[in-house]
Design an enzyme around this catalytic site. Structure first.
Site, mmCIF file in Angstrom:
data_model
loop_
_atom_site.group_PDB
_atom_site.id
_atom_site.type_symbol
_atom_site.label_atom_id
_atom_site.label_comp_id
_atom_site.label_asym_id
_atom_site.label_seq_id
_atom_site.Cartn_x
_atom_site.Cartn_y
_atom_site.Cartn_z
ATOM 1 N N GLU A 124 0.862 -1.180 0.000
ATOM 2 C CA GLU A 124 0.000 0.000 0.000
ATOM 3 C C GLU A 124 0.898 1.230 0.000
ATOM 4 O O GLU A 124 1.837 1.281 0.788
ATOM 5 C CB GLU A 124 -0.907 0.037 1.233
ATOM 6 N N GLU A 301 -6.530 -2.938 12.239
ATOM 7 C CA GLU A 301 -6.076 -3.738 11.090
ATOM 8 C C GLU A 301 -6.982 -4.940 10.878
ATOM 9 O O GLU A 301 -7.285 -5.305 9.746
ATOM 10 C CB GLU A 301 -4.613 -4.176 11.254
ATOM 11 N N HIS A 304 -10.242 -3.998 9.089
ATOM 12 C CA HIS A 304 -10.088 -3.755 7.656
ATOM 13 C C HIS A 304 -10.469 -4.989 6.828
ATOM 14 O O HIS A 304 -10.758 -4.869 5.645
ATOM 15 C CB HIS A 304 -8.638 -3.396 7.323
HETATM 16 N N1 PHE Z 1 -3.541 1.142 5.736
HETATM 17 C C1 PHE Z 1 -2.757 1.319 6.919
HETATM 18 C C2 PHE Z 1 -3.740 1.423 8.041
HETATM 19 O O1 PHE Z 1 -4.518 2.266 8.164
HETATM 20 C C3 PHE Z 1 -1.876 2.511 6.928
HETATM 21 C C4 PHE Z 1 -0.908 2.577 5.796
HETATM 22 C C5 PHE Z 1 -1.101 3.439 4.758
HETATM 23 C C6 PHE Z 1 0.175 1.736 5.775
HETATM 24 C C7 PHE Z 1 -0.224 3.479 3.686
HETATM 25 C C8 PHE Z 1 1.027 1.761 4.711
HETATM 26 C C9 PHE Z 1 0.833 2.625 3.662
HETATM 27 O O2 PHE Z 1 -3.917 0.655 8.836
HETATM 28 ZN ZN ZN Z 2 -6.408 1.733 8.322
#
Ligand code: PHE
Ligand code: ZN
Length: 709
Positions: A124, A301, A304
């Site tokens: 990500e 997490e 998600h």
């Molecule tokens: N998606 C992750 C979170 O909110 C945060 C994140 C964003 C990590 C971008 C890596 C890169 O839990």
């Molecule tokens: Zn997140």
């Protein structure tokens, strides 16, 4: 190197091709790693054969095949950041690509990299393009299988997403594993970890009876510090079933905590990766706040899995769709596991201290920005102010995460818990397995409840914190009580005229003894609406403030009430000068604990601002005795949650005082706050703390110098 480029939300285009399945093979090596991918591709529009453009960065292309045939030079076009297949066959076809990468040299900590001897990924937002050529955008969702081969003694643990299908030994001291993820996912959720790790193992039985094996992987010496993380994971799994009916969907769930992970944590499907410092705790050193933070982030997490993974974002402008919603969910989880009021106080303070100033400054942007500057590498962006999101360097995590969560909270305030749940159920029913937008979430909430949300969508597109003024008046003859609201959203250079926002307000009216009064009807917008139903009296109602100015007139109010307003969100600054007297009353009596704290904060801010003036003149600091009395009533109320003693007595921060000054003076404020604390408070004796808590607490508490016996 490509120049930074501005990308606009309005320019979104559907992809020309979709991917159905992706089979990846990794031959992990210390010199080089070979990545083979086999993708089934189909065109969005039947019969079209436009060029297929793939993203890629820092890759060495070894071969590319279409339907098993090796492509020749003229069949594709290779640039520094793209590989284009010039005329793909029409209809479904397979695309096979082999690349060579060098994780040991990858210092960007995006893509596949090696650190402290282990292989690890971070995809990500756009890291997957550093692993292989791909359409690296979240609206390409596919089913993955992953085969990993590596030296068995150096890399005994080989992890990827999904369920483990096969594993075994190979010649030359190597071994392999085969993972299959049956759920479609965007490539930013791909993960691979290989190395020397040990695990803490546990089990969770889902409500439909599925056994899920849980593992938290760390370097061997850290395993003893993962007990609280495991507790948090099981609590999160149970909570999501109980509150949202959301069950875990695979046979195993892995968490990896390593010291070299760049970001705090990521939600890769069934393989969440964390920086160790967000997960590890030992009773000897961890504070209450450390435990609470671990619970929150493990929950975040995990949640998600449904809000982000099963239903994902169409494009990166929709980041708040997954992050605002998931922060809201982790806040609710922490509230249910601990004290709702204490959690809300911390979250609101964080917004006010950090998010408000940002939302008023040059970096302000809406929850969903209209455009962003894209840098081709994190490195290029690093000379600017870089927020959490790396390449999305002009997105602020506070606006997208915390403000986004407040916007989600607003749906819940408007619809109630049951209505909100109905909206969530419809969201998953409509969009499971899809990449969607903030409007899709909005539409699910609206349609499930047949609701009218007026100008609610403004919250996604307009930056800034609305300034709300409230005044009240009571007509003793007509027995009516009137509340007048006016709001202003401060103009900004790129948006000089701002529209009014939708602000839900939960209202109750207290009588002189502090009891809630029954409410019968309210006159608003030219119509009289009854609040109570025939069979049931009502003690609170939700006012929808949507215009620049508007008033609400309550009838059958037999004595002058004290209004208790709880804002459905914490995104507005409130000015209600005429209600000053009421604040002392609310501080002492409001049955809503958050409101009680809030009344104390508003008073403290006002009192402190006037004391700053005295301080500047060198006068002694004399705190208002009514205020001191209000705080002492909190301290001596044994029914309150213990954490509120602590929160309730936190004085206003320097940042908040500076925000209220016409010309901010940091030196003066810092000196003032210290002197104020000395003048009004004593650091408590441990004897007091032991009486209150039954043990020595792990935080520092300031309390007023009042008798607590
Ligand atoms: N998606 C992750 C979170 O909110 C945060 C994140 C964003 C990590 C971008 C890596 C890169 O839990
Ligand atoms: Zn997140």
């Amino acid at each position: 190197m490509d120049a930074p480029k501005e990308i606009f939300l309005k320019d979104y285009k559907l992809p020309d091709y979709y991917f159905d399945s992706v089979d990846l093979t990794f031959l992990l090596g210390d010199e080089k790693t070979i990545v083979s991918s086999k993708i089934t591709v189909f065109p969005r529009v039947e019969g079209s054969s436009s060029p297929l453009v793939l993203d890629g960065a820092d890759l060495k292309l070894l071969s590319v095949k279409v339907n098993g045939e090796e492509l020749k030079n003229g069949d594709y076009h290779l640039e520094s950041r793209h590989l284009t297949i010039l005329s793909p066959p029409s209809g479904k076809f397979t695309l096979e690509i082999v690349t060579e990468i060098y994780p040991q040299k990858n210092t960007s900590l995006e893509g596949l990299y090696k650190s402290s001897g282990n292989f690890c990924t971070q995809c990500e937002a756009e890291g997957f393009r550093k692993i292989t050529y791909y359409q690296d955008r979240p609206d390409i969702m596919a089913k993955y299988t992953v085969r990993i081969e590596a030296d068995k003694s150096l890399y005994p643990v080989l992890l990827s997403n999904g369920n483990l299908l096969e594993q075994g030994d190979l010649e030359g001291g190597k071994h392999y594993v085969l993972w299959e993820d049956p759920f479609k996912k965007p490539c930013y959720l791909f993960a691979l970890v290989a190395g020397q790790l040990e695990s803490r193992d546990d089990m969770f039985v889902t409500r439909s009876g599925r056994n899920v094996s849980l593992r938290i992987w760390t370097p061997a010496q850290d395993v003893p510090k993962t007990a609280h993380a495991m507790y948090s994971l099981k609590a999160a799994m149970k909570w999501d079933e109980d509150v949202f009916g959301l069950e875990y969907d695979l046979d195993l769930f892995n968490i990896v905590a390593v010291p070299d992970f760049n970001m705090g944590a990521t939600e890769n499907k069934s393989l969440n990766i964390f920086n160790s410092k967000r997960v590890l705790a030992s009773p000897e050193t961890a504070s209450d706040a450390d435990y609470a933070a671990i619970l929150g982030v493990i929950g975040h997490e995990y949640f998600h899995n449904w809000t982000g993974n099963r239903v994902t974002c169409r494009d990166w402008f929709q980041l708040s769709l997954k992050e605002g919603l998931t922060v809201f969910r982790d806040q609710e989880f922490s509230s249910d596991m601990g004290s709702r009021t204490v959690k809300r106080i911390s979250d609101v303070s964080k917004l006010r201290i950090s998010q408000f100033p940002q939302d008023a400054g040059p970096m302000a942007h809406p929850v969903r920005p209209h455009s962003y500057i894209k840098f081709s590498s994190f490195h290029e962006a690093s000379y600017l102010i870089v927020h959490l999101l790396g390449f999305l360097s002009c997105f602020s995590s506070l606006q997208v995460y915390e403000k986004g969560a407040e916007v989600v909270r607003m749906y819940k305030t408007l619809l109630g818990s049951q209505g909100f749940r109905k909206g969530m159920d419809l969201y998953f029913k409509r969009h499971d397995g899809q990449a969607v937008t903030c409007e899709d979430f909005f539409a699910a909430m609206r349609d499930a409840n047949d609701a009218d949300f007026a100008n609610f969508l403004q919250w996604y597109s307009q930056a800034g914190t609305p300034l709300v003024k409230v005044t009240s008046s009571y007509d003793a003859e007509a027995h009516t009580f009137t509340l007048k609201f006016s709001q202003e959203v401060p103009p900004m250079p790129e948006q000089p005229v701002k529209e009014p926002m939708f602000i839900p307000v939960v209202l109750g009216l207290l009588d002189t003894s502090g009891k809630d009064m029954p409410l019968s009807s309210v006159y608003h917008d030219g119509a009289l609406k009854s609040i109570a139903s025939e069979s049931q009296p009502a003690y609170s109602t939700i006012l929808r403030v949507t215009k620049k100015e508007e008033e609400f007139v309550f009838s059958d109010i037999l004595e002058r009430p004290v209004p208790s307003l709880s804002w459905g969100l914490a995104l507005q600054s409130v000015l209600n000068r005429s209600l000053d007297g009421d604040l002392f009353f609310l501080l002492a009596h409001d049955s809503d604990e958050f409101n009680r704290w809030e009344a104390g904060q508003v008073l403290a801010r006002k009192l402190m601002l006037s004391l700053v003036a005295d301080f500047q003149l060198g006068k002694p600091l004399v705190p208002n005795p009514k205020f001191v009395q209000g705080l002492s009533s909190i301290l001596s109320d044994s029914n309150l949650d213990k954490g509120i003693y602590c929160k309730g007595n936190n004085t206003t921060s320097e940042v908040e005082i500076m925000d209220m000054m016409e010309v901010a003076d940091p030196d003066l404020c810092s000196c003032f706050v210290r002197s104020f604390i000395e003048a009004t408070c004593i650091r408590t004796e441990s004897e007091f703390l032991r009486r209150q808590y039954g043990r020595s607490p792990r935080f520092t508490l300031f309390v007023l110098n009042v008798s607590t016996s």
